[in-house]
Scaffold this active site. Structure first.
Site, PDB file in Angstrom:
ATOM      1  N   LYS A 184      -6.603  -9.846  24.160  1.00  0.00           N
ATOM      2  CA  LYS A 184      -6.205  -9.122  22.955  1.00  0.00           C
ATOM      3  C   LYS A 184      -5.070  -9.834  22.210  1.00  0.00           C
ATOM      4  O   LYS A 184      -4.426 -10.729  22.739  1.00  0.00           O
ATOM      5  CB  LYS A 184      -5.793  -7.694  23.330  1.00  0.00           C
ATOM      6  CG  LYS A 184      -6.955  -6.889  23.926  1.00  0.00           C
ATOM      7  CD  LYS A 184      -8.103  -6.744  22.958  1.00  0.00           C
ATOM      8  CE  LYS A 184      -9.211  -5.835  23.470  1.00  0.00           C
ATOM      9  NZ  LYS A 184     -10.066  -6.446  24.499  1.00  0.00           N
TER      10      LYS A 184
HETATM   11  C1  LIG Z   1     -13.283  -2.136  21.495  1.00  0.00           C
HETATM   12  C2  LIG Z   1     -12.708  -1.995  22.875  1.00  0.00           C
HETATM   13  N1  LIG Z   1     -12.583  -0.782  23.408  1.00  0.00           N
HETATM   14  C3  LIG Z   1     -12.043  -0.592  24.626  1.00  0.00           C
HETATM   15  C4  LIG Z   1     -11.611  -1.657  25.382  1.00  0.00           C
HETATM   16  C5  LIG Z   1     -11.087  -1.387  26.746  1.00  0.00           C
HETATM   17  O1  LIG Z   1      -9.834  -1.929  26.984  1.00  0.00           O
HETATM   18  P1  LIG Z   1      -9.416  -2.412  28.442  1.00  0.00           P
HETATM   19  O2  LIG Z   1     -10.205  -3.643  28.770  1.00  0.00           O
HETATM   20  O3  LIG Z   1      -7.942  -2.673  28.306  1.00  0.00           O
HETATM   21  O4  LIG Z   1      -9.706  -1.299  29.376  1.00  0.00           O
HETATM   22  C6  LIG Z   1     -11.708  -2.943  24.863  1.00  0.00           C
HETATM   23  C7  LIG Z   1     -11.204  -4.102  25.611  1.00  0.00           C
HETATM   24  O5  LIG Z   1     -11.868  -4.951  26.077  1.00  0.00           O
HETATM   25  C8  LIG Z   1     -12.285  -3.123  23.578  1.00  0.00           C
HETATM   26  O6  LIG Z   1     -12.419  -4.347  23.048  1.00  0.00           O
END
Ligand SMILES: Cc1ncc(COP(=O)(O)O)c(C=O)c1O
Length: 372
Positions: A184
């Site tokens: 990110k």
């Molecule tokens: C659009 C979206 N939603 C949710 C997530 C979930 O985040 P995390 O990987 O921190 O659990 C991500 C991350 O990959 C994402 O890109």
């Protein structure tokens, strides 16, 4: 001399941040503590003073937001099929049913024109996703949600430091969920944060984050609600604090690199380009659509042979086995399916050189010619 492999993304962690992590490791307090509180305060100040709580992932933030919004069994939640599967998985996790709405081919985000037709008597919430950091139109989104009395849980996993109407994403709206996964724009290695609306008690959010535990000044405790194990560590928060200082610079550099892609991608390649938004978008990813009929696997292999990593974000989630078992099938969301089949994420991260963009564009031309 061959050049080093160029991945599609790479975190930028400076020496000061590395030193601050070492300091936490030496401090004797390595789980949630003062660094998490400081990181939450920094995020809250970025979000105009709104309450923010840090989590161990952007999946946990979405799940807890749904629980705080009292979404559960028998309810439906509207979202997009073109996202990381976490966005829909959390809806299932709380016992609700995802209702998917096809994407707008221009923005690749949920098609706002189609949301109202998907609203059912059981619909409680919308989870919009700002794919690649391009914000969904917040004015139209909140007008629809307001007209139908729906909660909004903004999946802003990819859109930290993007903006809408000159206001940073997170500084307005209902629930806003960020991810700080390694890829990110701001990372804590793994992590997330949830911005809370005014009608939600931050103390309840904290209990849902950690086993439902409520502590009393006399050392006693009670558990009156079922919480998870979703707390962020001080190690992660120290990385986040270091990243916050660099965020504006990261975004500016991402925008420069995206502009260079627009300038250098040869129209003769026949690629579908992303919307050229340099006001709102944080350029989390630069994604092109390959010409219809192109064998994407061969392009990926040809790029790898030239030392360049590319990604696929995302295959439309309704065609995963789990979602097919719920009744989704090919043809349900033609735009998401067409985009998901052709999309390719090109390298874009703040420490990339201008010459890296030149290299990617040249390699893309070679790859497309090679497989033609
Ligand atoms: C659009 C979206 N939603 C949710 C997530 C979930 O985040 P995390 O990987 O921190 O659990 C991500 C991350 O990959 C994402 O890109």
């Amino acid at each position: 001399m061959s050049q080093p492999f160029l991945p599609f993304t790479r975190p930028s962690i400076d020496e000061e941040t590395i030193a601050s992590v070492a300091e936490v490791l030496r401090s004797g307090w390595i789980t949630s503590g003062p660094k998490v509180q400081a990181f939450e305060a920094a995020l809250s100040s970025y979000c105009g003073g709104r309450p923010v709580r840090a989590f161990n992932s952007g999946t946990a933030t979405l799940e807890v937001a749904l629980r705080l919004a009292k979404v559960g069994a028998g309810d439906t939640v509207i979202t997009t099929p073109l996202t990381w599967v976490a966005t829909a998985n959390v809806i299932l996790e709380v016992g609700a049913t995802p209702v998917l709405v096809d994407v707008d081919p221009l923005t690749r985000n949920i098609d706002l024109d189609r949301i109202e037709a998907a609203i059912l008597p059981t619909t409680r919430a919308i989870i919009p996703v700002d794919l690649a950091g391009l914000p969904v139109d917040r004015d139209r989104l909140y007008a629809i949600a307001g007209n139908h009395n729906l909660r909004v849980i903004e999946d802003a996993a990819q859109s930290l430091d993007a903006s809408w109407d000159d206001k940073p994403i997170g500084s307005t709206g209902d629930f806003v969920s960020f991810s700080f996964h390694a890829n990110k724009n701001l990372t804590t290695s793994e992590g997330g944060a949830l911005v809370l609306p005014t009608d939600i008690d931050p103390a309840l959010c904290e209990r849902l984050r950690l086993q439902g535990v409520r502590r009393f000044p006399d050392g006693g405790m009670d558990v009156d609600v079922l919480g998870g194990k979703f707390n962020m560590t001080d190690i992660a928060a120290a990385i986040g604090l270091g990243q916050m200082k660099q965020l504006a610079g990261f975004t500016a550099r991402r925008r420069e690199l995206a502009r260079r892609y627009f300038a250098l991608i040869d129209p003769a390649f026949g690629l579908g380009l992303p919307l050229a938004d340099f006001g709102n978008c944080n350029w989390h990813m630069f994604q092109v659509l390959l010409p219809a009929g192109t064998d994407r696997g061969r392009v990926i292999a040809a790029m790898k042979d030239q030392g360049i990593g590319v990604g696929v974000h995302y295959p439309p989630l309704h065609l995963f086995s789990l979602y097919r078992r719920l009744g989704f099938k090919e043809g349900d969301f033609p735009n998401a399916e067409r985009i998901g089949a052709a999309i390719l994420t090109l390298p874009l991260f703040p420490s990339m050189q201008d010459s890296d963009v030149d290299r990617v564009c040249a390699a893309l031309g070679n790859s497309l010619r090679e497989i033609a």
